[in-house]
Motif scaffolding. Sequence first.
Motif, PDB file in Angstrom:
ATOM      1  N   GLU A  72       0.720  -1.289  -0.132  1.00  0.00           N
ATOM      2  CA  GLU A  72       0.077   0.132  -0.080  1.00  0.00           C
ATOM      3  C   GLU A  72       0.860   1.312   0.077  1.00  0.00           C
ATOM      4  O   GLU A  72       0.252   2.329  -0.062  1.00  0.00           O
ATOM      5  CB  GLU A  72      -1.088   0.048   1.293  1.00  0.00           C
ATOM      6  N   GLU A  73       2.038   1.001   0.122  1.00  0.00           N
ATOM      7  CA  GLU A  73       2.974   2.211  -0.147  1.00  0.00           C
ATOM      8  C   GLU A  73       3.254   2.762  -1.550  1.00  0.00           C
ATOM      9  O   GLU A  73       3.177   1.789  -2.477  1.00  0.00           O
ATOM     10  CB  GLU A  73       4.477   2.061   0.567  1.00  0.00           C
ATOM     11  N   VAL A 210      -4.104   9.616  -0.492  1.00  0.00           N
ATOM     12  CA  VAL A 210      -2.896   8.934   0.181  1.00  0.00           C
ATOM     13  C   VAL A 210      -2.410   9.814   1.225  1.00  0.00           C
ATOM     14  O   VAL A 210      -3.169  10.818   1.667  1.00  0.00           O
ATOM     15  CB  VAL A 210      -1.671   9.065  -0.882  1.00  0.00           C
ATOM     16  N   VAL A 211      -1.802   9.162   2.275  1.00  0.00           N
ATOM     17  CA  VAL A 211      -1.353   9.836   3.371  1.00  0.00           C
ATOM     18  C   VAL A 211       0.217   9.697   3.600  1.00  0.00           C
ATOM     19  O   VAL A 211       0.832   8.740   2.973  1.00  0.00           O
ATOM     20  CB  VAL A 211      -1.917   9.345   4.825  1.00  0.00           C
ATOM     21  N   GLN A 212       0.750  10.531   4.438  1.00  0.00           N
ATOM     22  CA  GLN A 212       2.279  10.570   4.295  1.00  0.00           C
ATOM     23  C   GLN A 212       2.746  10.077   5.940  1.00  0.00           C
ATOM     24  O   GLN A 212       2.012  10.563   6.703  1.00  0.00           O
ATOM     25  CB  GLN A 212       2.833  11.817   4.183  1.00  0.00           C
ATOM     26  N   ASP A 213       3.546   9.145   5.990  1.00  0.00           N
ATOM     27  CA  ASP A 213       4.193   8.762   7.301  1.00  0.00           C
ATOM     28  C   ASP A 213       4.917   9.849   7.998  1.00  0.00           C
ATOM     29  O   ASP A 213       5.359  10.700   7.430  1.00  0.00           O
ATOM     30  CB  ASP A 213       5.015   7.669   7.008  1.00  0.00           C
ATOM     31  N   GLY A 214       4.892   9.572   9.483  1.00  0.00           N
ATOM     32  CA  GLY A 214       5.784  10.712  10.263  1.00  0.00           C
ATOM     33  C   GLY A 214       7.217  10.482   9.781  1.00  0.00           C
ATOM     34  O   GLY A 214       7.948  11.356  10.335  1.00  0.00           O
ATOM     35  N   ASP A 215       7.679   9.483   8.891  1.00  0.00           N
ATOM     36  CA  ASP A 215       9.155   9.746   8.768  1.00  0.00           C
ATOM     37  C   ASP A 215       9.343  10.866   7.752  1.00  0.00           C
ATOM     38  O   ASP A 215      10.347  10.955   7.066  1.00  0.00           O
ATOM     39  CB  ASP A 215       9.643   8.189   7.940  1.00  0.00           C
ATOM     40  N   ARG A 220       1.475   6.613   1.566  1.00  0.00           N
ATOM     41  CA  ARG A 220       0.722   5.302   1.412  1.00  0.00           C
ATOM     42  C   ARG A 220      -0.538   5.402   1.128  1.00  0.00           C
ATOM     43  O   ARG A 220      -1.060   6.645   1.259  1.00  0.00           O
ATOM     44  CB  ARG A 220       1.051   4.281   2.478  1.00  0.00           C
ATOM     45  N   THR A 221      -1.368   4.422   0.418  1.00  0.00           N
ATOM     46  CA  THR A 221      -2.892   4.784   0.296  1.00  0.00           C
ATOM     47  C   THR A 221      -3.701   4.795   1.460  1.00  0.00           C
ATOM     48  O   THR A 221      -3.299   4.113   2.682  1.00  0.00           O
ATOM     49  CB  THR A 221      -3.209   3.679  -0.451  1.00  0.00           C
TER      50      THR A 221
END
Length: 259
Positions: A72-73, A210-215, A220-221
Amino acid sequence: MTVKSEEEIELLRENAVIVSKTLAEVAKYIKPGVSTLALDKIAEDFIRSEGAVPGFKGYRGFPGTLCVSTNEEVVHGIPGNRVLRNGDIVSIDCGCQKDGFFGDSAYTFPVGEVSVEVLNLLKRTKESLYRAIEFAVAGRRVGDISAAVQEYVEGFGYSVVRELVGHGIGNQLHEKPDVPNYGKRGAGVKMPVGLTICIEPMINMGTKTVVQDGDGWTIRTADKMPSAHFELTVAVRKEKAEILSTFRYIEEVLGNSSI
Ligand code: MG
Ligand code: MG
């Protein structure tokens, strides 16, 4: 938006071939049990053996040679200790720089046995890229490329990521114009001979959100459904686009298991 001379297009081709061969080298090692960091090391060593340097490493602080994005990334996954598992898909995006110009190419690989539904997502995303390339012709508009991708993939019920787009490429990794994977025929800038662009559909099986990770990197979806990504570099020409990078080396490595 800059138009390239024939000499500059040759330098871009040299870089495009290096990233194409790097992805093929990485393809040899894509199996259940391999870590994404191990793939990154293989890519960096190969790029340096070709007299080039990684194009992404250090770009806005990105730590890797590759962007490695599983399942899902969508894109911009950071190589690390994560191990690939049977049934995963993995998008490998590779950049290099040599003689002042850049290469940038991506391919999404199945890992071991992957469901037919997910294999279809990969095949159709790759096909959308080839359909889009047909429109990278002088006098056409960027929207013709965008619409070619969008119309094809939405026909299967997939969705097009909006936040990330293709781009011009030259002595910068990302140049004008933006090359979205959604849009209307006849819209956008008219493409001149000698424009060099990366076309890179990012296609989701489910929602386009989509959303962005904390990194600060990994995209990712939002619904955790799989996403596919393929990227080639082309030079805009009069009658037919000239494809500078290629999946041929990858597909020689994959043989019968090619998607
Ligand atoms: Mg790329
Ligand atoms: Mg790109």
